[in-house]
Design a protein around this motif. Structure first.
Motif, PDB file in Angstrom:
ATOM      1  N   GLU A   1       0.853  -1.183   0.000  1.00 37.21           N
ATOM      2  CA  GLU A   1       0.000   0.000   0.000  1.00 37.21           C
ATOM      3  C   GLU A   1       0.886   1.229   0.000  1.00 37.21           C
ATOM      4  N   ARG A   2       0.328   2.350  -0.396  1.00 34.10           N
ATOM      5  CA  ARG A   2       1.090   3.586  -0.412  1.00 34.10           C
ATOM      6  C   ARG A   2       0.333   4.649   0.375  1.00 34.10           C
ATOM      7  N   LEU A   3       1.067   5.609   0.850  1.00 28.15           N
ATOM      8  CA  LEU A   3       0.463   6.769   1.478  1.00 28.15           C
ATOM      9  C   LEU A   3       0.178   7.825   0.417  1.00 28.15           C
ATOM     10  N   VAL A  25       1.889  18.758  -7.261  1.00 27.55           N
ATOM     11  CA  VAL A  25       2.729  19.755  -6.596  1.00 27.55           C
ATOM     12  C   VAL A  25       4.046  19.108  -6.197  1.00 27.55           C
ATOM     13  N   GLY A  26       5.030  19.953  -5.909  1.00 30.24           N
ATOM     14  CA  GLY A  26       6.298  19.481  -5.386  1.00 30.24           C
ATOM     15  C   GLY A  26       6.306  19.564  -3.877  1.00 30.24           C
ATOM     16  N   PRO A  27       7.188  18.838  -3.204  1.00 26.10           N
ATOM     17  CA  PRO A  27       7.225  18.853  -1.736  1.00 26.10           C
ATOM     18  C   PRO A  27       7.367  20.248  -1.146  1.00 26.10           C
ATOM     19  N   GLN A  28       8.132  21.128  -1.776  1.00 27.82           N
ATOM     20  CA  GLN A  28       8.355  22.450  -1.193  1.00 27.82           C
ATOM     21  C   GLN A  28       7.081  23.288  -1.149  1.00 27.82           C
ATOM     22  N   PRO A  85       2.743   8.268  18.110  1.00 23.77           N
ATOM     23  CA  PRO A  85       3.967   7.469  18.221  1.00 23.77           C
ATOM     24  C   PRO A  85       3.623   6.002  18.539  1.00 23.77           C
ATOM     25  N   GLY A  86       4.373   5.076  17.943  1.00 21.98           N
ATOM     26  CA  GLY A  86       4.076   3.652  18.092  1.00 21.98           C
ATOM     27  C   GLY A  86       3.327   3.094  16.905  1.00 21.98           C
ATOM     28  N   SER A  87       2.780   3.991  16.086  1.00 20.98           N
ATOM     29  CA  SER A  87       2.090   3.577  14.866  1.00 20.98           C
ATOM     30  C   SER A  87       3.102   3.420  13.745  1.00 20.98           C
ATOM     31  N   GLN A  88       2.946   2.357  12.931  1.00 22.01           N
ATOM     32  CA  GLN A  88       3.842   2.183  11.806  1.00 22.01           C
ATOM     33  C   GLN A  88       3.613   3.268  10.771  1.00 22.01           C
ATOM     34  N   THR A  89       2.356   3.739  10.668  1.00 18.81           N
ATOM     35  CA  THR A  89       2.072   4.849   9.759  1.00 18.81           C
ATOM     36  C   THR A  89       2.869   6.084  10.160  1.00 18.81           C
ATOM     37  N   ARG A  90       2.980   6.336  11.466  1.00 15.93           N
ATOM     38  CA  ARG A  90       3.768   7.491  11.924  1.00 15.93           C
ATOM     39  C   ARG A  90       5.218   7.356  11.469  1.00 15.93           C
ATOM     40  N   GLU A  91       5.781   6.165  11.603  1.00 15.65           N
ATOM     41  CA  GLU A  91       7.161   5.960  11.164  1.00 15.65           C
ATOM     42  C   GLU A  91       7.320   6.268   9.683  1.00 15.65           C
ATOM     43  N   LEU A  92       6.363   5.787   8.879  1.00 18.10           N
ATOM     44  CA  LEU A  92       6.457   6.019   7.438  1.00 18.10           C
ATOM     45  C   LEU A  92       6.215   7.491   7.110  1.00 18.10           C
ATOM     46  N   GLN A  93       5.277   8.144   7.820  1.00 20.64           N
ATOM     47  CA  GLN A  93       5.056   9.571   7.608  1.00 20.64           C
ATOM     48  C   GLN A  93       6.351  10.357   7.820  1.00 20.64           C
ATOM     49  N   GLU A  94       7.057  10.043   8.887  1.00 17.52           N
ATOM     50  CA  GLU A  94       8.297  10.746   9.183  1.00 17.52           C
ATOM     51  C   GLU A  94       9.368  10.447   8.134  1.00 17.52           C
ATOM     52  N   GLN A  95       9.393   9.205   7.628  1.00 19.57           N
ATOM     53  CA  GLN A  95      10.345   8.858   6.579  1.00 19.57           C
ATOM     54  C   GLN A  95      10.062   9.649   5.302  1.00 19.57           C
ATOM     55  N   VAL A  96       8.782   9.758   4.946  1.00 15.26           N
ATOM     56  CA  VAL A  96       8.415  10.488   3.731  1.00 15.26           C
ATOM     57  C   VAL A  96       8.751  11.971   3.872  1.00 15.26           C
ATOM     58  N   LEU A  97       8.428  12.551   5.030  1.00 14.78           N
ATOM     59  CA  LEU A  97       8.770  13.964   5.244  1.00 14.78           C
ATOM     60  C   LEU A  97      10.286  14.163   5.183  1.00 14.78           C
ATOM     61  N   GLY A  98      11.038  13.175   5.650  1.00 14.05           N
ATOM     62  CA  GLY A  98      12.492  13.240   5.522  1.00 14.05           C
ATOM     63  C   GLY A  98      12.929  13.177   4.068  1.00 14.05           C
ATOM     64  N   THR A 107      -9.782  15.369  -0.497  1.00 13.92           N
ATOM     65  CA  THR A 107      -9.212  15.313  -1.843  1.00 13.92           C
ATOM     66  C   THR A 107      -7.760  14.875  -1.763  1.00 13.92           C
ATOM     67  N   VAL A 108      -7.328  14.097  -2.734  1.00 15.61           N
ATOM     68  CA  VAL A 108      -5.945  13.667  -2.809  1.00 15.61           C
ATOM     69  C   VAL A 108      -5.127  14.740  -3.517  1.00 15.61           C
ATOM     70  N   VAL A 109      -4.004  15.116  -2.921  1.00 15.51           N
ATOM     71  CA  VAL A 109      -3.085  16.085  -3.524  1.00 15.51           C
ATOM     72  C   VAL A 109      -1.923  15.306  -4.129  1.00 15.51           C
ATOM     73  N   PRO A 110      -1.828  15.217  -5.455  1.00 15.01           N
ATOM     74  CA  PRO A 110      -0.710  14.475  -6.066  1.00 15.01           C
ATOM     75  C   PRO A 110       0.612  15.195  -5.803  1.00 15.01           C
ATOM     76  N   VAL A 111       1.598  14.454  -5.329  1.00 12.85           N
ATOM     77  CA  VAL A 111       2.910  15.015  -5.028  1.00 12.85           C
ATOM     78  C   VAL A 111       3.961  14.225  -5.790  1.00 12.85           C
ATOM     79  N   SER A 112       4.909  14.942  -6.375  1.00 13.79           N
ATOM     80  CA  SER A 112       6.030  14.309  -7.074  1.00 13.79           C
ATOM     81  C   SER A 112       7.344  14.786  -6.461  1.00 13.79           C
ATOM     82  N   PRO A 113       8.191  13.849  -5.989  1.00 12.94           N
ATOM     83  CA  PRO A 113       8.059  12.389  -6.074  1.00 12.94           C
ATOM     84  C   PRO A 113       7.009  11.851  -5.109  1.00 12.94           C
TER      85      PRO A 113
END
Length: 304
Positions: A165-167, A183-186, A198-211, A257-263
């Protein structure tokens, strides 16, 4: 000195639920009866198992040792039942499946409905919590199998990838980014992100994506559970990264609504997990077969 298994089970409930009253409700017993059974267990073992001096009930050092052995005793008992069920088949029985929050909320219900059509004699139960809670119960023997997002690393576990699955980034339908196209990340730097607890796997992935997007310093808030996150986003309190499968109905209804982001955000595996040393029941084996055969999530986001 003797160990009464009925009293041991009652003691285990007192420890798990952190109190005599809560254990009594769980066991459909009176609180005095629960207290009496634990006291008689203490008398038979000639030790104090429960510290009753504080505001919250806690096991003593002796109680903690007994609780650890109790988990192993009742895990072995469940395996004995599973071994007997291997002979009797799937005419009757019970299935308890653990699911991390997103998986347990959006994947397991339709999957178990499909399972029960084929096995109407099996009663299905679901334990849903964040990854930390599900894996703790799995390792402790409280559940036999679980379906979780992400890949656990504990050596005692067998992990099998079954889905991906993807976020996606979602915002309220009135957000300035709604309908703006890719849109772009910036372009998200001034947005407030609502993150899982904290403790959620989704939280871990959210932080990875923001990184990945170099947005680790963006304003953010913590929200417990995907449904609460969606309600906060719909109310305009921020945007979020969330499983695409958690927002299918909300996107179709126009609430989000879904906001498409690249990458695009990285995907994550959804894994079937079980203890390496546990004998599974026919009901659990049948569920694993259904899970392996589905191929994709029962519901998908509408096409752009």
């Amino acid at each position: 000195m003797e160990l009464n298994l009925h009293r041991l089970w009652i003691f285990m409930q007192v420890v798990e639920h952190q109190g005599f009253s809560a254990a009594a409700q769980k066991l459909y017993m009176s609180q005095p009866s629960v207290s009496n059974q634990v006291r008689r267990l203490e008398q038979s073992l000639r030790v104090t198992l429960i510290d009753r001096s504080g505001a919250r009930t806690r096991p003593t050092a002796e109680g903690e040792v007994l609780a650890e052995y109790g988990k192993r005793v009742f895990l072995l008992a469940e395996e004995a039942v599973a071994a007997v069920q291997q002979v009797s088949g799937l005419a009757s029985g019970r299935l308890l499946v653990g699911g991390s929050t997103t998986v347990g909320t959006y994947l397991l219900p339709p999957l178990l409905a499909r399972y029960q059509q084929d096995h109407p004699g099996i009663v299905c139960d679901v334990f849903v919590g964040n990854n930390e809670a599900v894996l703790e119960r799995l390792l402790g023997g409280g559940i036999g199998i679980a379906v979780v997002a992400g890949t656990p690393t504990a050596n005692q576990l067998v992990v099998e990838s079954v889905l991906d699955e993807r976020l996606v980034v979602v915002a309220s339908s009135s957000h300035p980014l709604a309908g703006a196209g890719e849109v772009g990340p910036q372009e998200l730097r001034d947005c407030r992100f609502l993150l899982r607890e904290p403790g959620s796997q989704t939280r871990e992935l959210q932080e990875q994506v923001l990184g990945d997007w170099e947005l680790t310093d963006v304003p953010h808030g913590d929200v417990w559970g995907p449904e609460a996150v969606k309600q906060c986003v719909a109310a305009g309190l921020g945007i979020t990264l969330i499983s695409e499968h958690a927002v299918v109905d909300d996107v179709r209804s126009g609430a989000l609504t879904v906001v498409p982001v690249s990458p695009a955000p990285r995907s994550r595996p959804v894994n079937l997990v079980r203890r390496r040393d546990r004998l599974l029941s026919p009901a659990e084996h049948a569920f694993m077969k259904v899970l392996r055969e589905i191929g994709s999530w029962p519901r998908e986001l509408p096409a752009d």
